[in-house]
Design a protein around this motif. Sequence first.
Motif, PDB file in Angstrom:
ATOM      1  N   PRO A  11       0.803  -1.227   0.000  1.00 34.34           N
ATOM      2  CA  PRO A  11       0.000   0.000   0.000  1.00 34.34           C
ATOM      3  C   PRO A  11       0.839   1.282   0.000  1.00 34.34           C
ATOM      4  O   PRO A  11       0.433   2.291  -0.554  1.00 34.34           O
ATOM      5  CB  PRO A  11      -0.828  -0.116   1.277  1.00 34.34           C
ATOM      6  CG  PRO A  11      -0.848  -1.572   1.605  1.00 34.34           C
ATOM      7  CD  PRO A  11       0.449  -2.122   1.094  1.00 34.34           C
ATOM      8  N   ASP A  12       2.030   1.229   0.602  1.00 38.04           N
ATOM      9  CA  ASP A  12       2.871   2.433   0.688  1.00 38.04           C
ATOM     10  C   ASP A  12       3.924   2.511  -0.421  1.00 38.04           C
ATOM     11  O   ASP A  12       4.841   3.320  -0.362  1.00 38.04           O
ATOM     12  CB  ASP A  12       3.544   2.508   2.060  1.00 38.04           C
ATOM     13  CG  ASP A  12       4.461   1.329   2.348  1.00 38.04           C
ATOM     14  OD1 ASP A  12       4.444   0.339   1.580  1.00 38.04           O
ATOM     15  OD2 ASP A  12       5.187   1.388   3.358  1.00 38.04           O
ATOM     16  N   SER A  13       3.781   1.684  -1.470  1.00 35.92           N
ATOM     17  CA  SER A  13       4.772   1.658  -2.543  1.00 35.92           C
ATOM     18  C   SER A  13       4.654   2.839  -3.504  1.00 35.92           C
ATOM     19  O   SER A  13       5.581   3.122  -4.259  1.00 35.92           O
ATOM     20  CB  SER A  13       4.657   0.361  -3.353  1.00 35.92           C
ATOM     21  OG  SER A  13       3.455   0.346  -4.109  1.00 35.92           O
ATOM     22  N   GLY A  14       3.501   3.489  -3.508  1.00 36.68           N
ATOM     23  CA  GLY A  14       3.298   4.580  -4.452  1.00 36.68           C
ATOM     24  C   GLY A  14       2.659   4.118  -5.748  1.00 36.68           C
ATOM     25  O   GLY A  14       2.381   4.919  -6.635  1.00 36.68           O
ATOM     26  N   HIS A  15       2.412   2.824  -5.868  1.00 32.08           N
ATOM     27  CA  HIS A  15       1.772   2.294  -7.075  1.00 32.08           C
ATOM     28  C   HIS A  15       0.280   2.603  -7.034  1.00 32.08           C
ATOM     29  O   HIS A  15      -0.370   2.464  -6.004  1.00 32.08           O
ATOM     30  CB  HIS A  15       1.965   0.782  -7.176  1.00 32.08           C
ATOM     31  CG  HIS A  15       1.342   0.203  -8.405  1.00 32.08           C
ATOM     32  ND1 HIS A  15       0.084  -0.336  -8.409  1.00 32.08           N
ATOM     33  CD2 HIS A  15       1.811   0.108  -9.673  1.00 32.08           C
ATOM     34  CE1 HIS A  15      -0.206  -0.752  -9.624  1.00 32.08           C
ATOM     35  NE2 HIS A  15       0.833  -0.499 -10.417  1.00 32.08           N
ATOM     36  N   THR A  16      -0.248   3.033  -8.165  1.00 34.04           N
ATOM     37  CA  THR A  16      -1.663   3.315  -8.314  1.00 34.04           C
ATOM     38  C   THR A  16      -2.269   2.257  -9.219  1.00 34.04           C
ATOM     39  O   THR A  16      -1.704   1.967 -10.284  1.00 34.04           O
ATOM     40  CB  THR A  16      -1.880   4.714  -8.949  1.00 34.04           C
ATOM     41  OG1 THR A  16      -1.178   5.673  -8.157  1.00 34.04           O
ATOM     42  CG2 THR A  16      -3.337   5.061  -9.025  1.00 34.04           C
ATOM     43  N   ASP A  20       0.546   2.149 -15.584  1.00 37.65           N
ATOM     44  CA  ASP A  20       1.427   1.400 -16.473  1.00 37.65           C
ATOM     45  C   ASP A  20       2.878   1.779 -16.180  1.00 37.65           C
ATOM     46  O   ASP A  20       3.268   2.933 -16.344  1.00 37.65           O
ATOM     47  CB  ASP A  20       1.073   1.705 -17.930  1.00 37.65           C
ATOM     48  CG  ASP A  20       1.913   0.928 -18.923  1.00 37.65           C
ATOM     49  OD1 ASP A  20       2.641  -0.014 -18.505  1.00 37.65           O
ATOM     50  OD2 ASP A  20       1.849   1.244 -20.116  1.00 37.65           O
ATOM     51  N   LEU A  21       3.655   0.821 -15.736  1.00 29.97           N
ATOM     52  CA  LEU A  21       5.057   1.072 -15.388  1.00 29.97           C
ATOM     53  C   LEU A  21       6.018   0.750 -16.533  1.00 29.97           C
ATOM     54  O   LEU A  21       7.237   0.881 -16.377  1.00 29.97           O
ATOM     55  CB  LEU A  21       5.441   0.259 -14.150  1.00 29.97           C
ATOM     56  CG  LEU A  21       4.620   0.535 -12.892  1.00 29.97           C
ATOM     57  CD1 LEU A  21       5.053  -0.394 -11.753  1.00 29.97           C
ATOM     58  CD2 LEU A  21       4.745   1.989 -12.477  1.00 29.97           C
ATOM     59  N   THR A  22       5.493   0.348 -17.671  1.00 24.62           N
ATOM     60  CA  THR A  22       6.340   0.018 -18.822  1.00 24.62           C
ATOM     61  C   THR A  22       7.263   1.194 -19.152  1.00 24.62           C
ATOM     62  O   THR A  22       6.822   2.329 -19.243  1.00 24.62           O
ATOM     63  CB  THR A  22       5.478  -0.331 -20.049  1.00 24.62           C
ATOM     64  OG1 THR A  22       4.611  -1.409 -19.707  1.00 24.62           O
ATOM     65  CG2 THR A  22       6.339  -0.725 -21.237  1.00 24.62           C
ATOM     66  N   VAL A  67       8.010  -6.907  -4.271  1.00 26.59           N
ATOM     67  CA  VAL A  67       9.406  -6.502  -4.080  1.00 26.59           C
ATOM     68  C   VAL A  67       9.564  -5.001  -4.355  1.00 26.59           C
ATOM     69  O   VAL A  67      10.542  -4.384  -3.946  1.00 26.59           O
ATOM     70  CB  VAL A  67      10.340  -7.350  -4.984  1.00 26.59           C
ATOM     71  CG1 VAL A  67      11.793  -6.951  -4.830  1.00 26.59           C
ATOM     72  CG2 VAL A  67      10.169  -8.830  -4.674  1.00 26.59           C
ATOM     73  N   VAL A  68       8.568  -4.407  -5.007  1.00 29.46           N
ATOM     74  CA  VAL A  68       8.600  -2.972  -5.316  1.00 29.46           C
ATOM     75  C   VAL A  68       8.344  -2.181  -4.034  1.00 29.46           C
ATOM     76  O   VAL A  68       7.343  -2.375  -3.363  1.00 29.46           O
ATOM     77  CB  VAL A  68       7.546  -2.602  -6.381  1.00 29.46           C
ATOM     78  CG1 VAL A  68       7.469  -1.090  -6.581  1.00 29.46           C
ATOM     79  CG2 VAL A  68       7.864  -3.305  -7.692  1.00 29.46           C
ATOM     80  N   THR A  69       9.280  -1.290  -3.698  1.00 28.85           N
ATOM     81  CA  THR A  69       9.124  -0.462  -2.497  1.00 28.85           C
ATOM     82  C   THR A  69       8.770   0.975  -2.815  1.00 28.85           C
ATOM     83  O   THR A  69       8.359   1.716  -1.931  1.00 28.85           O
ATOM     84  CB  THR A  69      10.418  -0.460  -1.649  1.00 28.85           C
ATOM     85  OG1 THR A  69      11.495   0.007  -2.467  1.00 28.85           O
ATOM     86  CG2 THR A  69      10.724  -1.850  -1.118  1.00 28.85           C
ATOM     87  N   GLY A  70       8.954   1.371  -4.057  1.00 27.14           N
ATOM     88  CA  GLY A  70       8.653   2.747  -4.413  1.00 27.14           C
ATOM     89  C   GLY A  70       8.417   2.920  -5.895  1.00 27.14           C
ATOM     90  O   GLY A  70       9.059   2.273  -6.718  1.00 27.14           O
ATOM     91  N   VAL A  71       7.450   3.782  -6.217  1.00 23.52           N
ATOM     92  CA  VAL A  71       7.167   4.141  -7.600  1.00 23.52           C
ATOM     93  C   VAL A  71       7.182   5.664  -7.684  1.00 23.52           C
ATOM     94  O   VAL A  71       6.404   6.331  -7.017  1.00 23.52           O
ATOM     95  CB  VAL A  71       5.792   3.607  -8.068  1.00 23.52           C
ATOM     96  CG1 VAL A  71       5.489   4.088  -9.478  1.00 23.52           C
ATOM     97  CG2 VAL A  71       5.750   2.084  -7.990  1.00 23.52           C
TER      98      VAL A  71
END
Length: 123
Positions: A11-16, A20-22, A67-71
């Motif tokens: 939830p705190d990764s910054g991903h919405t 699209d992260l491509t 494994v993603v901690t931040g976007v």
Amino acid sequence: MAMDRIWSYAPDSGHTEGQDLTGFAVAATDGTIGHVDREAAPHAMRHLVVDTGVWVFGRSVLVPAGVVTGVDTQGRKVTLACSRADAKAAPRFQTDSETRDQGYLRAVGDYYDRLPPRETATV
């Protein structure tokens, strides 16, 4: 990290949702490892396929979303909670069909789930 959570963005990764992260750059705790080639979520196992370019002899690595901690959308950068060596030592990703192979995905998830917690770099 619980095994079921390895396949979901924290939830705190910054991903919405729907983002699209491509093309985003991908940074491990000790440096850049490549860029997001694509995202997938077969069998509810959400992950990124990261093109490492020449760093790992032109191969790609599969990284579970957990494994993603931040976007950083402004900087177009994804930060991971693993080192470059951890990503390189993950179960080898060879063909696109593996992104749909539940057994392979479980092996990847198990590998990353067993890694010790690391200090995360700022995005």
